[in-house]
Design a protein around this motif. Sequence first.
Motif, short mmCIF file in Angstrom:
data_model
loop_
_atom_site.label_atom_id
_atom_site.label_comp_id
_atom_site.label_asym_id
_atom_site.label_seq_id
_atom_site.Cartn_x
_atom_site.Cartn_y
_atom_site.Cartn_z
N ILE A 33 0.84 -1.18 0.00
CA ILE A 33 0.00 0.00 0.00
C ILE A 33 0.88 1.24 0.00
CG2 ILE A 33 -1.77 1.32 1.22
CD1 ILE A 33 -2.83 -1.25 2.38
N LEU A 34 0.59 2.14 -0.93
CA LEU A 34 1.22 3.46 -0.95
C LEU A 34 0.24 4.46 -0.34
CD1 LEU A 34 2.78 3.47 -4.52
CD2 LEU A 34 4.05 3.91 -2.40
N PHE A 35 0.68 5.14 0.71
CA PHE A 35 -0.16 6.13 1.37
C PHE A 35 0.18 7.53 0.84
CE2 PHE A 35 -0.06 2.54 4.25
CZ PHE A 35 -1.40 2.43 4.63
N PRO A 36 -0.78 8.43 0.82
CA PRO A 36 -0.47 9.81 0.42
C PRO A 36 0.54 10.43 1.38
CG PRO A 36 -2.85 9.44 0.57
CD PRO A 36 -2.20 8.24 1.18
N ALA A 37 1.30 11.36 0.86
CA ALA A 37 2.30 12.02 1.70
C ALA A 37 1.67 12.68 2.91
CB ALA A 37 3.07 13.04 0.87
N ALA A 38 0.43 13.14 2.78
CA ALA A 38 -0.25 13.85 3.87
C ALA A 38 -1.06 12.93 4.78
CB ALA A 38 -1.16 14.93 3.29
N LYS A 65 9.00 -2.17 -10.43
CA LYS A 65 9.26 -2.04 -11.86
C LYS A 65 8.51 -0.88 -12.53
CE LYS A 65 9.51 -7.12 -12.20
NZ LYS A 65 8.92 -8.30 -12.89
N GLY A 66 7.37 -0.49 -11.97
CA GLY A 66 6.48 0.43 -12.67
C GLY A 66 6.48 1.86 -12.20
N GLY A 67 7.35 2.19 -11.21
CA GLY A 67 7.44 3.57 -10.75
C GLY A 67 6.19 4.09 -10.09
N ALA A 68 5.41 3.21 -9.44
CA ALA A 68 4.15 3.65 -8.85
C ALA A 68 4.36 4.66 -7.72
CB ALA A 68 3.37 2.44 -8.33
N ALA A 69 5.39 4.49 -6.92
CA ALA A 69 5.63 5.42 -5.82
C ALA A 69 5.94 6.82 -6.34
CB ALA A 69 6.77 4.92 -4.93
N GLU A 70 6.79 6.91 -7.35
CA GLU A 70 7.14 8.21 -7.91
C GLU A 70 5.95 8.85 -8.63
OE1 GLU A 70 10.64 5.60 -7.37
OE2 GLU A 70 8.70 5.34 -8.38
N ALA A 71 5.18 8.04 -9.34
CA ALA A 71 4.07 8.59 -10.12
C ALA A 71 2.96 9.14 -9.23
CB ALA A 71 3.51 7.50 -11.04
N THR A 72 2.79 8.57 -8.03
CA THR A 72 1.70 8.98 -7.15
C THR A 72 2.17 9.89 -6.02
OG1 THR A 72 1.99 6.99 -5.78
CG2 THR A 72 0.43 6.85 -7.63
N LEU A 273 0.65 4.48 -16.61
CA LEU A 273 0.20 4.86 -15.27
C LEU A 273 0.32 6.37 -15.08
CD1 LEU A 273 -0.79 4.07 -12.46
CD2 LEU A 273 1.61 3.78 -11.79
N ARG A 274 1.46 6.93 -15.42
CA ARG A 274 1.66 8.37 -15.23
C ARG A 274 0.63 9.18 -16.00
NH1 ARG A 274 7.16 7.06 -16.05
NH2 ARG A 274 7.12 8.04 -18.13
N GLU A 275 0.31 8.76 -17.21
CA GLU A 275 -0.59 9.54 -18.03
C GLU A 275 -2.06 9.29 -17.69
OE1 GLU A 275 0.34 9.37 -22.16
OE2 GLU A 275 2.39 10.13 -21.85
N THR A 276 -2.35 8.20 -16.99
CA THR A 276 -3.73 7.90 -16.61
C THR A 276 -4.09 8.45 -15.24
OG1 THR A 276 -3.66 5.88 -17.96
CG2 THR A 276 -5.39 6.01 -16.30
N LEU A 277 -3.12 8.62 -14.36
CA LEU A 277 -3.41 9.10 -13.01
C LEU A 277 -4.18 10.42 -13.00
CD1 LEU A 277 -0.16 8.08 -11.11
CD2 LEU A 277 -2.49 7.24 -10.66
N PRO A 278 -3.84 11.41 -13.84
CA PRO A 278 -4.65 12.64 -13.83
C PRO A 278 -6.11 12.40 -14.19
CG PRO A 278 -2.55 13.02 -14.92
CD PRO A 278 -2.65 11.54 -14.71
N ILE A 279 -6.38 11.45 -15.07
CA ILE A 279 -7.76 11.13 -15.44
C ILE A 279 -8.50 10.55 -14.23
CG2 ILE A 279 -9.19 9.64 -16.91
CD1 ILE A 279 -6.94 9.78 -19.00
N LEU A 280 -7.85 9.64 -13.50
CA LEU A 280 -8.47 9.04 -12.33
C LEU A 280 -8.64 10.05 -11.22
CD1 LEU A 280 -6.59 5.60 -12.30
CD2 LEU A 280 -8.80 6.15 -13.34
N HIS A 281 -7.65 10.91 -11.03
CA HIS A 281 -7.74 11.94 -10.00
C HIS A 281 -8.91 12.89 -10.29
CE1 HIS A 281 -6.63 14.60 -6.81
NE2 HIS A 281 -6.27 15.57 -7.62
N LYS A 282 -9.07 13.26 -11.55
CA LYS A 282 -10.20 14.11 -11.93
C LYS A 282 -11.53 13.41 -11.64
CE LYS A 282 -12.17 16.60 -15.88
NZ LYS A 282 -12.01 16.91 -17.33
N ALA A 283 -11.57 12.10 -11.87
CA ALA A 283 -12.79 11.34 -11.58
C ALA A 283 -13.10 11.34 -10.10
CB ALA A 283 -12.65 9.91 -12.11
N PHE A 284 -12.07 11.29 -9.25
CA PHE A 284 -12.31 11.36 -7.81
C PHE A 284 -12.84 12.74 -7.41
CE2 PHE A 284 -8.77 8.01 -7.24
CZ PHE A 284 -9.70 6.98 -7.21
N LEU A 285 -12.31 13.79 -8.04
CA LEU A 285 -12.74 15.14 -7.69
C LEU A 285 -14.14 15.44 -8.21
CD1 LEU A 285 -9.44 17.12 -8.44
CD2 LEU A 285 -10.35 16.46 -6.20
#
Length: 392
Positions: A33-38, A65-72, A273-285
Amino acid sequence: MAPEVVSRVTLGPRLVEYELYSPTLREPTALRILFPAAYGENTARFPVLYLLHGGDDDYRAWTDKGGAAEATQSLPVIVVMPNARNGFYSDWVKPGRYGRTAWETFHIGELVPWVDSTFRTEARRESRALAGLSMGGFGAMSYAARHPDLFSAAASFSGALDTNVYTFIPGIAARRDGGARGSIWGDRATNATRWRAHNPWDLAANLRGMTLAVRTRTGLPGPLDRDRRPDPVEAIVFHESLRFHRRLAALGIGHTWHYGPGTHDWPYWAVDLRETLPILHKAFLRPPPIPSPVTHVSAEPSYRAYGWEVRVSPAHMEFSQLSDADKNGFSLTGRGIAHVRTPALFEPDRTCTVTIDQLHTELTADSAGRLDFRLQLGRRKPGTVRVRIGVA
């Protein structure tokens, strides 16, 4: 029963690895599990992204392998990366090396409730998303389509999104986990309905009202490849993803679609992943609204969708479809006797006028404002019953 924590190991400022004992799997299973920095700075609650690995990988792949920590790093999102071995995110019908592994029951029935009860999540459909690569792309779209009450967004990267075409792929996965070719959903020749009951292409109509992204490569060498030879694996999933994209388009279901040259490899999935995260974040907002009216297709004997409940007997794998369902009525197509319960759409204890095909009657909503129907569908072949509802 809920899973029990066997161990917890902190691997980094945001990354924690858990081992859980699952009553469903009857064995320990691990996840990261990756937790938000805050997360530790206040009492805020966060949305959750379930990030699924592909075949021949495990729960460590996205961070190793996929850079999930850096991307999020900058996103206010909890990222859950569970294990699934080569199980195709399904409950197996035959045993393999690990028995009749029930991955879907574990992920949906145990893991999601455990995450919501253990961590500060926004425990609602609008705040849950799925994404995955290859086999995990299948898992993301299959879980979203089979459980639309739980997820509002899904993304597939090089996903196996139509098992009707390349039927040998799940068989390869089964053998790699010690099972026979038909261990996951049974032999294709005699269990086609069970296969289709999990297949994203067949269930695409259930994804209406969700934020969707489908990304793939063609299999031809791309800008991130050192090996300049074509990749037949990516060519296969490109074809499956293209069919799925066309299916969504034919149904009028909006989605993000991207393809280009490249192979079945991590450099491309990290970009996805990097290019899809903004789409998912917008969906959460700004979550997409729940579709109205509701249409849902399933081959399960009982299912739920947005508060509608359907149970068909005799209980066997056969497709039925709930269509155009809202407070004014619905249609149901299938075979056998169906029991349908509406969401709480009506005034409690209020009498409603009901027309079932040409038959007029009255029903009284229960104390929660729901109506119950018993419907005779087709006897020997699928038939459709139309129900219209008014207020008396």
